[in-house]
Design a protein around this motif. Structure first.
Motif, short mmCIF file in Angstrom:
data_model
loop_
_atom_site.label_atom_id
_atom_site.label_comp_id
_atom_site.label_asym_id
_atom_site.label_seq_id
_atom_site.Cartn_x
_atom_site.Cartn_y
_atom_site.Cartn_z
N GLY A 8 15.26 80.72 71.74
CA GLY A 8 15.34 79.33 71.28
C GLY A 8 14.01 78.80 70.79
N VAL A 9 14.08 77.70 70.08
CA VAL A 9 12.86 77.06 69.59
C VAL A 9 12.23 76.30 70.75
N ALA A 10 10.92 76.33 70.84
CA ALA A 10 10.21 75.71 71.95
C ALA A 10 10.27 74.19 71.86
N ASP A 11 10.45 73.54 72.99
CA ASP A 11 10.48 72.08 73.02
C ASP A 11 9.20 71.48 72.45
N ASP A 12 8.06 72.06 72.80
CA ASP A 12 6.78 71.54 72.29
C ASP A 12 6.73 71.59 70.77
N SER A 13 7.30 72.65 70.20
CA SER A 13 7.32 72.80 68.75
C SER A 13 8.18 71.72 68.11
N VAL A 14 9.36 71.47 68.68
CA VAL A 14 10.25 70.44 68.12
C VAL A 14 9.63 69.06 68.24
N MET A 15 8.99 68.79 69.36
CA MET A 15 8.37 67.48 69.53
C MET A 15 7.20 67.30 68.54
N GLY A 16 6.45 68.37 68.30
CA GLY A 16 5.39 68.29 67.30
C GLY A 16 5.94 68.05 65.91
N ASP A 17 7.07 68.69 65.60
CA ASP A 17 7.71 68.46 64.30
C ASP A 17 8.23 67.03 64.19
N CYS A 18 8.73 66.48 65.29
CA CYS A 18 9.20 65.08 65.27
C CYS A 18 8.02 64.12 65.06
N GLU A 19 6.90 64.41 65.68
CA GLU A 19 5.72 63.58 65.47
C GLU A 19 5.29 63.62 64.01
N GLY A 20 5.32 64.82 63.41
CA GLY A 20 4.98 64.94 62.00
C GLY A 20 5.97 64.21 61.11
N ALA A 21 7.25 64.27 61.46
CA ALA A 21 8.27 63.57 60.68
C ALA A 21 8.09 62.06 60.76
N LEU A 22 7.76 61.57 61.94
CA LEU A 22 7.53 60.13 62.10
C LEU A 22 6.33 59.68 61.28
N GLU A 23 5.27 60.47 61.31
CA GLU A 23 4.08 60.16 60.51
C GLU A 23 4.41 60.16 59.02
N TYR A 24 5.20 61.13 58.60
CA TYR A 24 5.61 61.23 57.19
C TYR A 24 6.38 59.98 56.77
N LEU A 25 7.38 59.61 57.56
CA LEU A 25 8.21 58.44 57.20
C LEU A 25 7.38 57.16 57.17
N ASN A 26 6.55 56.97 58.17
CA ASN A 26 5.77 55.73 58.25
C ASN A 26 4.71 55.62 57.17
N SER A 27 4.34 56.76 56.56
CA SER A 27 3.32 56.74 55.51
C SER A 27 3.88 56.33 54.15
N LEU A 28 5.19 56.30 54.02
CA LEU A 28 5.79 56.02 52.72
C LEU A 28 5.66 54.55 52.36
N PRO A 29 5.32 54.23 51.12
CA PRO A 29 5.11 52.83 50.74
C PRO A 29 6.36 51.98 50.80
N TYR A 30 7.52 52.62 50.82
CA TYR A 30 8.79 51.88 50.87
C TYR A 30 9.42 51.91 52.26
N SER A 31 8.64 52.30 53.27
CA SER A 31 9.10 52.26 54.67
C SER A 31 8.91 50.86 55.25
N ASN A 32 9.82 50.45 56.12
CA ASN A 32 9.64 49.17 56.80
C ASN A 32 8.87 49.32 58.11
N GLY A 33 8.42 50.55 58.41
CA GLY A 33 7.60 50.78 59.59
C GLY A 33 8.39 51.05 60.85
N LYS A 34 9.72 51.13 60.73
CA LYS A 34 10.54 51.45 61.90
C LYS A 34 11.29 52.75 61.66
#
Length: 259
Positions: free
Chosen positions: A97-123
């Motif tokens: 299986g995929v490691a939990d730490d790896s998935v959580m790191g990917d989620c952190e990266g995804a959150l950073e990606y979304l929040n960086s977009l100029p058309y994001s509302n920040g949530k």
């Protein structure tokens, strides 16, 4: 809300494969869909299930975007190589299986990606089904900055010591005190993974720590009852569950975050 689109309104979206920063700075693939327009739009991190980073995940991402959400579905299995979703899911299973730490790191990266977009509302919220539901609960406890989480029949949130592995060393239920955003849970009463009794135990733990949560349990539904591509599908329960998801994300993600 479902099927409340006006017939005189413009609608359009963009959907594409992108690369994003993942765990330990890895560059991984993700499927990104968004409504066209200046926004601002709320974000959704869609964690793929164990059947893989598949067509169902992409269609689900587009469904969210049709309802006004920036949706990012990271390929949490990217490190196992490339091929069909079934082939890569098999590699992941064989590797424990995929490691939990790896998935959580990917989620952190995804959150950073979304929040960086100029058309994001920040949530941004997180949702997952099956193993992705387990990961969504885990992210709600371990990833800082999420505003809402949806666990769709996540198995092994409660796990015995014998069920723990090097990739999944801690049962997510143990992180309940750290849950930092509202949680929606959707479960079938005929499911065996998790069982209704395990859902009861999870609910007891959430109550114990005074967490903001809502669980819905569906009669006549088992594991994967929203999977319209296989025999598990239960249309009445699935469409009610979609209504619950849109209501929940609408409540917690629709307003712009203030700094």
């Amino acid at each position: 809300m479902w099927n409340q689109l006006r017939t005189d309104e413009y609608e359009g979206m963009l959907a594409e494969t992108v690369t994003m920063p993942g765990h330990n700075g890895d560059r991984i693939h993700a499927y990104f869909s968004r409504p066209l327009g200046k926004g601002p739009f709320p974000g959704v991190i869609l964690i793929p299930h164990m059947p893989g980073w598949d067509e169902f995940s992409r269609e689900t991402a587009r469904r969210f975007s049709q309802h006004g959400y920036l949706t990012l579905c990271p390929d949490i299995y990217c490190r196992f190589g490339h091929g069909t979703p079934d082939e890569i899911a098999a590699k992941a299973r064989n590797a424990g299986g995929v490691a939990d730490d790896s998935v959580m790191g990917d989620c952190e990266g995804a959150l950073e990606y979304l929040n960086s977009l100029p058309y994001s509302n920040g949530k941004a919220g997180v949702i997952g089904m099956c193993s992705g539901g387990r990961h969504a609960f885990l992210a709600a406890c371990k990833v800082s900055g999420l505003d809402a989480a949806v666990d769709c029949w996540g198995g092994r949130v409660i796990a015995s010591k014998e069920e723990l592995t090097a990739a999944q060393p801690v049962a997510p239920i143990n992180y309940t005190p750290e849950l930092s955003c509202p949680l929606l849970g959707l479960f079938g009463n005929e499911d065996k993974f998790p069982t209704p009794e395990q859902v009861d135990l999870q609910e007891e733990e959430l109550k114990k720590y005074g967490k903001n949560y809502t669980f819905y349990r569906y009669e006549g539904a088992g594991h994967g009852f929203m999977y319209y591509h296989n025999q598990a599908y239960r249309p009445q329960q699935a469409m009610d569950a979609w209504e619950k998801v849109f209501e929940f994300f609408g409540e917690h993600l629709s307003t712009e975050k203030r700094n």
